[in-house]
Write a protein that holds these residues in place. Structure first.
Motif, PDB file in Angstrom:
ATOM      1  N   ASP A 176      39.986  38.125  30.165  1.00  0.00           N
ATOM      2  CA  ASP A 176      38.676  38.004  30.803  1.00  0.00           C
ATOM      3  C   ASP A 176      38.779  37.569  32.252  1.00  0.00           C
ATOM      4  O   ASP A 176      37.839  37.736  33.022  1.00  0.00           O
ATOM      5  N   THR A 177      39.915  36.998  32.626  1.00  0.00           N
ATOM      6  CA  THR A 177      40.043  36.442  33.976  1.00  0.00           C
ATOM      7  C   THR A 177      41.130  37.079  34.837  1.00  0.00           C
ATOM      8  O   THR A 177      41.269  36.728  36.001  1.00  0.00           O
ATOM      9  N   THR A 178      41.902  38.023  34.295  1.00  0.00           N
ATOM     10  CA  THR A 178      43.059  38.547  35.039  1.00  0.00           C
ATOM     11  C   THR A 178      43.108  40.074  35.089  1.00  0.00           C
ATOM     12  O   THR A 178      42.967  40.749  34.070  1.00  0.00           O
ATOM     13  N   ASN A 232      31.975  46.033  36.212  1.00  0.00           N
ATOM     14  CA  ASN A 232      33.413  46.230  36.051  1.00  0.00           C
ATOM     15  C   ASN A 232      33.929  47.247  37.067  1.00  0.00           C
ATOM     16  O   ASN A 232      35.018  47.105  37.608  1.00  0.00           O
ATOM     17  N   ALA A 233      33.105  48.268  37.339  1.00  0.00           N
ATOM     18  CA  ALA A 233      33.491  49.290  38.320  1.00  0.00           C
ATOM     19  C   ALA A 233      33.663  48.674  39.712  1.00  0.00           C
ATOM     20  O   ALA A 233      34.583  49.028  40.450  1.00  0.00           O
ATOM     21  N   ASP A 234      32.771  47.728  40.073  1.00  0.00           N
ATOM     22  CA  ASP A 234      32.884  47.029  41.363  1.00  0.00           C
ATOM     23  C   ASP A 234      34.191  46.248  41.451  1.00  0.00           C
ATOM     24  O   ASP A 234      34.887  46.274  42.462  1.00  0.00           O
ATOM     25  N   LEU A 235      34.514  45.551  40.352  1.00  0.00           N
ATOM     26  CA  LEU A 235      35.740  44.749  40.312  1.00  0.00           C
ATOM     27  C   LEU A 235      36.975  45.636  40.445  1.00  0.00           C
ATOM     28  O   LEU A 235      37.879  45.344  41.220  1.00  0.00           O
ATOM     29  N   ASN A 274      43.363  37.091  39.982  1.00  0.00           N
ATOM     30  CA  ASN A 274      42.343  36.375  39.225  1.00  0.00           C
ATOM     31  C   ASN A 274      40.962  36.957  39.530  1.00  0.00           C
ATOM     32  O   ASN A 274      40.631  37.210  40.684  1.00  0.00           O
ATOM     33  N   LYS A 275      40.178  37.142  38.475  1.00  0.00           N
ATOM     34  CA  LYS A 275      38.840  37.734  38.625  1.00  0.00           C
ATOM     35  C   LYS A 275      37.984  36.948  39.611  1.00  0.00           C
ATOM     36  O   LYS A 275      37.258  37.519  40.423  1.00  0.00           O
ATOM     37  N   ARG A 276      38.066  35.619  39.550  1.00  0.00           N
ATOM     38  CA  ARG A 276      37.251  34.774  40.436  1.00  0.00           C
ATOM     39  C   ARG A 276      37.575  35.063  41.897  1.00  0.00           C
ATOM     40  O   ARG A 276      36.679  35.149  42.741  1.00  0.00           O
ATOM     41  N   ASP A 277      38.866  35.234  42.218  1.00  0.00           N
ATOM     42  CA  ASP A 277      39.266  35.522  43.592  1.00  0.00           C
ATOM     43  C   ASP A 277      38.761  36.887  44.042  1.00  0.00           C
ATOM     44  O   ASP A 277      38.432  37.085  45.210  1.00  0.00           O
ATOM     45  N   VAL A 278      38.701  37.839  43.098  1.00  0.00           N
ATOM     46  CA  VAL A 278      38.180  39.171  43.415  1.00  0.00           C
ATOM     47  C   VAL A 278      36.699  39.070  43.760  1.00  0.00           C
ATOM     48  O   VAL A 278      36.231  39.643  44.749  1.00  0.00           O
ATOM     49  N   VAL A 279      35.948  38.323  42.953  1.00  0.00           N
ATOM     50  CA  VAL A 279      34.505  38.168  43.182  1.00  0.00           C
ATOM     51  C   VAL A 279      34.249  37.480  44.525  1.00  0.00           C
ATOM     52  O   VAL A 279      33.381  37.899  45.291  1.00  0.00           O
ATOM     53  N   LEU A 280      35.020  36.438  44.827  1.00  0.00           N
ATOM     54  CA  LEU A 280      34.870  35.737  46.109  1.00  0.00           C
ATOM     55  C   LEU A 280      35.163  36.684  47.274  1.00  0.00           C
ATOM     56  O   LEU A 280      34.491  36.641  48.305  1.00  0.00           O
ATOM     57  N   ARG A 281      36.168  37.535  47.110  1.00  0.00           N
ATOM     58  CA  ARG A 281      36.505  38.511  48.156  1.00  0.00           C
ATOM     59  C   ARG A 281      35.354  39.495  48.344  1.00  0.00           C
ATOM     60  O   ARG A 281      35.015  39.869  49.458  1.00  0.00           O
TER      61      ARG A 281
END
Length: 198
Positions: free
Chosen positions: A145-147, A44-47, A180-187
């Motif tokens: 969970d996703t935003t 979560n800290a990374d995100l 969106n969480k998914r876009d953060v992870v992809l970045r």
């Protein structure tokens, strides 16, 4: 029998040859998709750190674009459009690139029921700080969970506050970036790939 075997071999070779170019063409894309779908350990800290970095950069760019556009605008109608974030090419391009929604909120949004209760609390705190002339800091909320929501107040001396919310008792403008969480992870994955190997 020998001729029959040769014909079967020829058909097989033709089919393999026909499939090979497509396989070569799509292999890098498939590898990337498979890599993106792998389970990765992201804390979560990374995100939050990535959202904070991205939010800070985006708000700096769109705030400059909006302030510059407002300074050039003459007609009141044009200024109102800009305050609603209409006809801002860089903002639109950034929103599309990072898959985020960008809004500019004001004091009235403290009562906006379409916003999550947590967001309204944060806006209320921003409004209180503006009334008390206290410093404002960026804020990140995980709404689901996703935003993630990134908020940053526009400095009160900036023309955006006066032009867009000058009729309010306390002029306040707050950027709201929905990411969106998914876009953060992809970045995050893209950033890791760009880092040079030691």
């Amino acid at each position: 029998m020998y001729l029959h075997s040769q014909i079967l071999s020829l058909i097989l070779i033709t089919l393999v040859a026909a499939c090979t170019p497509d396989r070569v063409k799509y292999t890098p894309e498939l590898k990337q998709q498979m890599s993106d779908m792998k389970i990765k350990r992201v804390t979560n800290a990374d995100l939050v750190e990535t959202v904070d970095e991205l939010g800070g950069k985006v708000t700096a760019v769109v705030q400059k674009e909006l302030a510059d556009s407002l300074a050039k605008a003459v007609a009141q109608v044009r200024k109102q459009q800009l305050c609603q974030l209409q006809n801002l090419p860089r903002l639109n391009a950034i929103s599309k690139k990072y898959g985020m929604t960008v809004r500019l909120l004001g004091p009235a949004d403290v009562q906006n029921k379409t916003l999550d209760p947590k967001e309204r609390e944060i806006l209320d705190a921003y409004l209180y700080n503006a009334e008390q002339k206290q410093p404002q800091i960026a804020n990140i909320q995980k709404i689901s969970d996703t935003t993630y929501i990134y908020n940053a107040a526009v400095p009160t001396e900036n023309a955006i506050c006066q032009t867009c919310f000058g009729t309010e008792k306390t002029p306040l403008a707050v950027w709201r970036l929905s990411i969106n969480k998914r876009d953060v992870v992809l970045r995050m994955n893209a950033s890791v790939k760009k880092k040079p190997a030691n």
